[in-house]
Design an enzyme around this catalytic site. Structure first.
Site, PDB file in Angstrom:
ATOM      1  N   THR A 182      36.334  41.007  37.881  1.00 12.84           N
ATOM      2  CA  THR A 182      37.535  40.435  38.584  1.00 12.84           C
ATOM      3  C   THR A 182      38.358  41.559  39.186  1.00 12.84           C
ATOM      4  OG1 THR A 182      37.777  38.763  36.738  1.00 12.84           O
ATOM      5  CG2 THR A 182      39.885  39.670  37.841  1.00 12.84           C
ATOM      6  N   VAL A 183      38.111  42.769  38.599  1.00 14.42           N
ATOM      7  CA  VAL A 183      39.024  44.139  39.062  1.00 14.42           C
ATOM      8  C   VAL A 183      38.147  44.284  40.673  1.00 14.42           C
ATOM      9  CG1 VAL A 183      39.526  46.336  38.885  1.00 14.42           C
ATOM     10  CG2 VAL A 183      39.844  44.711  36.951  1.00 14.42           C
ATOM     11  N   LYS A 232      38.236  31.204  41.722  1.00 15.57           N
ATOM     12  CA  LYS A 232      37.577  31.233  40.693  1.00 15.57           C
ATOM     13  C   LYS A 232      36.833  29.689  40.378  1.00 15.57           C
ATOM     14  CE  LYS A 232      36.438  33.135  36.701  1.00 15.57           C
ATOM     15  NZ  LYS A 232      35.885  34.244  36.408  1.00 15.57           N
ATOM     16  N   ASP A 258      41.932  34.612  35.988  1.00 16.73           N
ATOM     17  CA  ASP A 258      40.973  35.744  36.821  1.00 16.73           C
ATOM     18  C   ASP A 258      41.467  35.570  38.409  1.00 16.73           C
ATOM     19  OD1 ASP A 258      39.987  36.638  34.691  1.00 16.73           O
ATOM     20  OD2 ASP A 258      38.091  35.834  35.358  1.00 16.73           O
ATOM     21  N   GLU A 315      34.287  33.909  42.949  1.00 21.24           N
ATOM     22  CA  GLU A 315      34.151  34.593  41.678  1.00 21.24           C
ATOM     23  C   GLU A 315      33.336  33.763  40.712  1.00 21.24           C
ATOM     24  OE1 GLU A 315      36.006  37.077  38.238  1.00 21.24           O
ATOM     25  OE2 GLU A 315      37.227  36.735  39.780  1.00 21.24           O
ATOM     26  N   GLY A 316      32.443  33.980  40.148  1.00 19.02           N
ATOM     27  CA  GLY A 316      31.646  33.232  38.977  1.00 19.02           C
ATOM     28  C   GLY A 316      32.153  33.628  37.767  1.00 19.02           C
ATOM     29  N   ALA A 317      31.458  33.001  36.880  1.00 21.56           N
ATOM     30  CA  ALA A 317      31.981  33.335  35.495  1.00 21.56           C
ATOM     31  C   ALA A 317      30.533  33.939  34.607  1.00 21.56           C
ATOM     32  CB  ALA A 317      32.250  32.005  34.653  1.00 21.56           C
ATOM     33  N   PRO A 345      36.856  52.606  39.760  1.00 18.73           N
ATOM     34  CA  PRO A 345      36.929  53.690  38.635  1.00 18.73           C
ATOM     35  C   PRO A 345      37.317  52.832  37.503  1.00 18.73           C
ATOM     36  CG  PRO A 345      38.189  54.520  40.437  1.00 18.73           C
ATOM     37  CD  PRO A 345      37.874  53.166  41.065  1.00 18.73           C
ATOM     38  N   ALA A 346      37.191  53.254  36.328  1.00 22.21           N
ATOM     39  CA  ALA A 346      37.341  52.782  35.220  1.00 22.21           C
ATOM     40  C   ALA A 346      38.981  52.685  34.888  1.00 22.21           C
ATOM     41  CB  ALA A 346      36.630  53.354  33.894  1.00 22.21           C
TER      42      ALA A 346
END
Length: 246
Positions: free
Chosen positions: A16-17, A37, A50, A109-111, A200-201
């Protein structure tokens, strides 16, 4: 590419990010963007899904979702347990195609992973991508174990005559270990597709204005960004030299 499908190598990989970063970079490049989504699970009707999170981070995008199920399960299982109608791949493709007539870019975007089931017939995100004729971006983890799941995902895409658009690392740690640093070179090799970014995390916790300003630097030019894979690989490769070697 008017439609880009985003899948992960599993759950909680930063999909998602990464989708939000893709949307933010495209908006910064002057493109109109919609985010779809396919099936949202594990979220109550009054909670942010999401697609909503992508819009919060990325800004001026159209957020859409086909169905929402309360339990955090595979969409087909969640629909069955809730007594609700499942989502079918054709519905995903039809909604994405409609959004594509109104936007420059549609991000689907998938799941979870590529073959998570939407319905009792075994329909998946891969089936929706095939109906759309759309490339599929793989969001992968950074560390140990990612090579296997990334290669399996890429192989399955090709088995279905789908194009792996590339790989984005969904959560790049601030202090990567040896396996993580080595994976920078190995991920595109096993996927047979380019490495197109590293998010980045913790990026999703940034204030939205900061997220939008920084997102293009996490993605390659092919994804409307400025990230340089060769420079990133060289920098991280230099950090993995054994002690005593220059």
């Amino acid at each position: 590419m008017p439609v880009l499908v985003i899948t992960g190598t599993g759950t909680e990989v930063g999909k998602t990010v990464t989708t939000a970063a893709l949307a933010a970079a495209a908006v910064a490049a002057g493109r109109s963007v919609a985010v779809l989504k396919a099936a949202q699970t594990g979220v109550r009707p009054d909670e942010r899904g999401d697609a909503d999170e992508v819009a919060r981070l990325a800004g001026a995008v159209t957020a859409d979702e086909l169905a929402r199920y309360p339990e955090p399960l595979a969409p087909g299982t969640a629909a069955r347990r809730a007594g609700m109608a499942p989502v079918h791949p054709r519905e995903v493709a039809e909604r994405a195609a409609k959004l594509a007539t109104e936007h420059d870019l549609v991000l689907v975007e998938g799941a979870g992973g590529l073959l998570v089931r939407f319905d009792a017939e075994g329909g998946t995100l891969a089936d929706a991508a095939r109906l759309l004729g759309a490339p599929v971006l793989i969001v992968a983890t950074a560390g140990l174990g990612t090579l296997n799941t990334t290669e399996l995902t890429a192989r399955e895409l090709r088995r279905r005559d789908l194009e792996p658009a590339g790989v984005v690392i969904g959560s790049w740690p601030a202090d990567p270990d040896l396996a993580t640093r080595c994976n920078v070179a190995d991920l595109p090799e096993v996927a047979g597709a380019p490495l197109l970014g590293a998010v980045p995390a913790g990026a999703g916790a940034l204030p939205p204005a900061d997220f939008r300003a920084k997102a293009p630097a996490w993605l390659a030019p092919r994804l409307d960004g400025t990230w340089d894979a060769a420079a990133f690989r060289a920098r991280e490769g230099a950090r993995q030299q054994p002690e005593g070697m220059a």
